[in-house]
Design an enzyme around this catalytic site. Structure first.
Site, PDB file in Angstrom:
ATOM      1  CD  GLU A 114      17.574  17.457  14.108  1.00  0.00           C
ATOM      2  OE1 GLU A 114      17.241  18.575  13.656  1.00  0.00           O
ATOM      3  OE2 GLU A 114      18.359  17.299  15.045  1.00  0.00           O
ATOM      4  CE1 TYR A 142      15.221  21.443  19.025  1.00  0.00           C
ATOM      5  CE2 TYR A 142      16.470  23.480  19.048  1.00  0.00           C
ATOM      6  CZ  TYR A 142      16.385  22.138  18.790  1.00  0.00           C
ATOM      7  OH  TYR A 142      17.482  21.474  18.293  1.00  0.00           O
TER       8      TYR A 142
END
Ligand SMILES: [Zn+2]
Ligand SMILES: [Zn+2]
Length: 795
Positions: free
Chosen positions: A96, A416
């Site tokens: 990403e 995360y």
């Protein structure tokens, strides 16, 4: 449209809208430190442009403003290149973000860094197989309407690359690099962040750039070598379709709502002959409604007087009667057993105060009750609780906290952060992490449990936020957030704290007075994790006590408290509005649109009127329940195993129906809506003008001086509002937030201003260049500002 907030600049923007009070300035006085994980930021964040400063939007008469035909109304053609994967070609892993690509490449092998058009990618060999790791840079695609026009409702939209949607788009180089690498690849693996946004980013790369129907998927919660290897070895043969389609549905819904509703509002304003950019979104509407309802409650609120009665009692008994009190007296002498107690009811009927006359000198009967309170550690952090605590302890806004957490994640230091989980499964390997960190933080003695305390909330994709045990030198806010996360993690493995609560009461006839005390008997986890528990020591009293004093205090009932940036975010979570990833950016949009202001969030006249108008003419827009139902349906898609598209269509059709009926509402009442909004806009401008006005202009003596912003020089300055008749201006420091103070310059009588800049002490100054205070400073300041500007370029 909610986007992940990922920019330092965004957060600066929100600060601009928080009128920091002097007391808040303490947050701005921390020592300035260089960020220690800036590599990603330096490469990428400069290219994320900060949003338009909508506070500076003016309401103009239409003839004055040239409405450029925006790209939105031009037809854009996009047909992705057809490519075929090569047999025997390398494996292309798509991440990403740039930093994630470098982390994944180093975890999987010994990568060679390569370069295409200035974009890095990595080549490596693993078990004789060639792998290339390359990156997207967030979304490379955006939704755009197919046919030009600005009528509503509009539903014909499709994905096109960012570079076709906006000028000077920086993502094109990433698009081109991925396209070039896909052409020679044999298989595609998606390794974007494992959540709905990450899945949509991946899906679009797979179908539009790589020309594939599916790809393999690496799933991970931390960027640590160990977990990345595991994620690679155990990768799924398919992308997570539930997540991808749920994410895509969200994008469609947000587009439909965002574009159609904003156009409806703007068209309504146009009927009055004016033009103003306005917007309202799917979640924004209900979120703003919460804030406005609170504002209305506050406005409606009528304070009521009430009285509190306090007495002071003294333990009359001779010394030595009770062990506890003897000890106390022995320690600090007589008088220590004096205690103030409060009558246990607030009195609203003033006549009832009579009962308390003449009680001084009387004897009451005292009693002490002790209770033990066991306080277990708080559950592991999810994004909302981290944001709430970071605001409580350090005054960091939710979006700033998310941004810091994101960079700690990309640095491989924490897991995360966009998670709602309060679980910490053993599979994450917490034993090793605990061993390492407990030693580092020197708290091994406090770690008593093998299993952590957990909360109730689940997240299918990720565990709660935890430190990975990796080390890096941090400073400033990064360090604070990292320490907070680590301390929270360590505290989960500690004993419960024990609090001794004490309630002393004194009874005189039917009147009961009491006082409460608390002390921590066993700190346990509280020794690691910061807590704001106030210890109050009070003496034990028993039997007859003499009332030596009494007093009555008049008070007023207080209006409901406004939301803070942290409390509105937990409220949105409680009501299941928005997602963990979007809530802080929704709040930011409300600030940027001038619907709300202040650190203690206050709805502006514009925000209040927008909600009042919508309530009257199209209440469906602010319907919380409808928004929540959509959230639930998208969550349901995420959990599906098949028939994703069918469900997607169903949800989208429902959204279309809703928007069609909103458009009808607007059609019927466009003119009325427009007039009400225009009135509110003028009110807001008036309010802003008053807030920005400093003094009568000393040159023309007709206009007022106010703080303005020049888009051209991108600087704040002071100007006279009698422009163009008067052209008097004063310059201001180029950086930071400039605030009015209530001080006046002792030398020249000009109002003093304060400059707030992160990492600096607030600086109070006189803006009059002819003032004595500025003569000697003028030169010095110039030099200083130059230096600061150079520094700011490095930030
Ligand atoms: Zn003037
Ligand atoms: Zn002065």
């Amino acid at each position: 449209m909610p986007k992940k907030p990922k920019k330092t600049t965004e957060e600066k923007v929100i600060e601009d809208y928080f009128p920091l009070d002097e007391e808040d300035a303490e947050h701005a006085t921390e020592k300035q430190v260089k960020e220690t994980i800036p590599d990603f930021k330096q490469i990428v964040e400069k290219e994320y442009k900060k949003p338009e400063r909508s506070s500076l939007e003016r309401v103009e008469k239409i003839p004055k403003i040239k409405i450029k035909k925006s790209k939105a109304t031009r037809k854009v053609k996009y047909s992705p290149k057809k490519i075929k994967l090569k047999k025997g070609g390398y494996e292309l892993i798509v991440t990403e973000k740039p930093q994630a690509a470098s982390k994944i490449a180093s975890a999987l092998g010994n990568p060679k860094r390569k370069d295409s058009k200035g974009i890095s990618y990595y080549e490596l060999e693993r078990k004789g197989k060639k792998i290339i790791v390359a990156c997207a840079v967030g979304h490379l695609f955006t939704l755009k309407q197919n046919i030009p026009g600005s009528e509503i409702p509009i539903f014909e939209i499709s994905w096109i690359p960012n570079y076709l949607a906006r000028k000077k788009d920086f993502t094109k180089k990433y698009y081109d690099t991925l396209l070039k690498l896909a052409k020679d690849s044999g298989s595609i693996t998606i390794a974007t962040d494992y959540d709905i946004e990450g899945e949509v980013i991946g899906l679009n790369v797979v179908r539009f750039i790589c020309g594939q129907k599916d790809a393999k998927r690496m799933k991970f919660s931390t960027l640590t070598t160990q977990e990345l290897n595991k994620a690679y070895d155990e990768k799924s043969p398919h992308i997570d379709w539930g997540q991808a389609i749920a994410g895509e549905t969200r994008h469609y819904l947000d587009w439909f709502y965002g574009i159609n509703l904003s156009r409806a509002l703007m068209n309504a304003i146009k009927t009055t002959g004016r033009f103003k950019i306005m917007s309202i979104g799917r979640v924004q509407g209900p979120a703003l409604n919460l804030i406005v309802q609170k504002e209305k409650d506050i406005q409606k609120f009528k304070p009521e007087p009430y009285w509190q009665v306090f007495i002071t009692v003294d333990d009359e008994r001779p010394r030595g009667r009770s062990i506890a009190s003897t000890e106390l007296r022995a320690e600090s002498g007589a008088g220590k057993n004096k205690l103030e107690l409060k009558y246990n009811q607030d009195i609203f009927d003033k006549s009832k105060l009579e009962k308390f006359e003449n009680i001084v000198g009387k004897t009451a009967i005292a009693e002490t009750k002790k209770t033990e309170q066991v306080l277990p550690p708080n559950p592991p952090f999810n994004l909302t609780t981290l944001q709430t605590e970071a605001y409580k302890f350090y005054g960091l806004t939710p979006s700033r906290t998310l941004q810091i957490a994101q960079s700690l994640y990309l640095g491989g230091l924490i897991s995360y952060p966009r998670t709602s989980s309060q679980k910490l499964p053993e599979s994450i390997g917490y034993k090793e992490i605990l061993k390492k960190l407990a030693k580092e933080y020197n708290v091994e003695k406090l770690i008593t449990k093998k299993k952590p305390v957990e909360g109730k909330k689940l997240d299918s994709a990720h565990p709660s936020i935890y430190p990975t045990g990796n080390k890096q030198i941090l400073a400033g806010d990064d360090e604070k957030i990292y320490n907070l996360i680590t301390k929270r993690f360590l505290s989960l493995f500690c004993d419960s704290a024990i609090i001794d609560n004490k309630k002393v009461s004194a009874v005189l006839d039917e009147l009961i007075f009491s006082a409460r005390g608390a002390s921590v008997r066993k700190k346990a986890w509280m020794e690691i994790y910061p807590t704001k528990l106030k210890e109050i020591e009070i003496p034990d009293l028993k039997g007859e006590v003499k009332i030596t004093n009494s007093k009555t205090e008049q008070k007023e009932t207080q209006p409901p408290k406004r939301y803070s940036p942290a409390s509105i975010i937990s409220q949105l979570e409680k009501k299941n509005l928005g997602t963990k990833a979007t809530r802080s950016s929704i709040l930011e949009t409300l600030y940027n649109r001038n619907y709300v202001k202040g650190k203690s969030i206050e709805a502006t006249p514009l925000g209040i009127s927008l909600i009042t108008t919508l309530e009257k003419y199209s209440p469906i827009i602010i319907n919380e329940k409808l928004t929540r139902n959509f959230e639930n349906e998208m969550e349901a898609i995420q959990k599906l195993k098949k028939n994703f598209e069918e469900k997607e269509k169903k949800v989208i059709d429902k959204a279309k129906q809703t928007i069609i009926s909103i458009a009808k509402d607007f059609g019927k009442n466009e003119k009325k809506i427009g007039e009400e909004l225009l009135k509110a806009t003028n009110e807001l401008r008036q309010q802003q003008k008053i807030e920005n006005t400093l003094m009568r202009c000393p040159v023309c003596k007709k206009g007022d001086l106010g703080i303005m912003y020049s888009r051209k020089t991108k600087r704040h300055f002071i100007a006279c509002d009698a422009y163009p008749d008067c052209t008097n201006t004063y310059s201001l420091p180029p950086r930071g937030v400039i605030k009015k103070t209530n001080k006046v310059c002792e030398e020249c009588g000009f109002p003093m201003l304060m400059r707030l800049l992160r990492g600096r002490r607030p600086w109070v100054f006189c803006f009059n260049p002819k003032c004595k205070t500025n003569e000697e400073w003028a030169k010095k300041r110039e030099k200083k500002e130059e230096k600061e500007n150079t520094l700011s370029d490095l930030e």
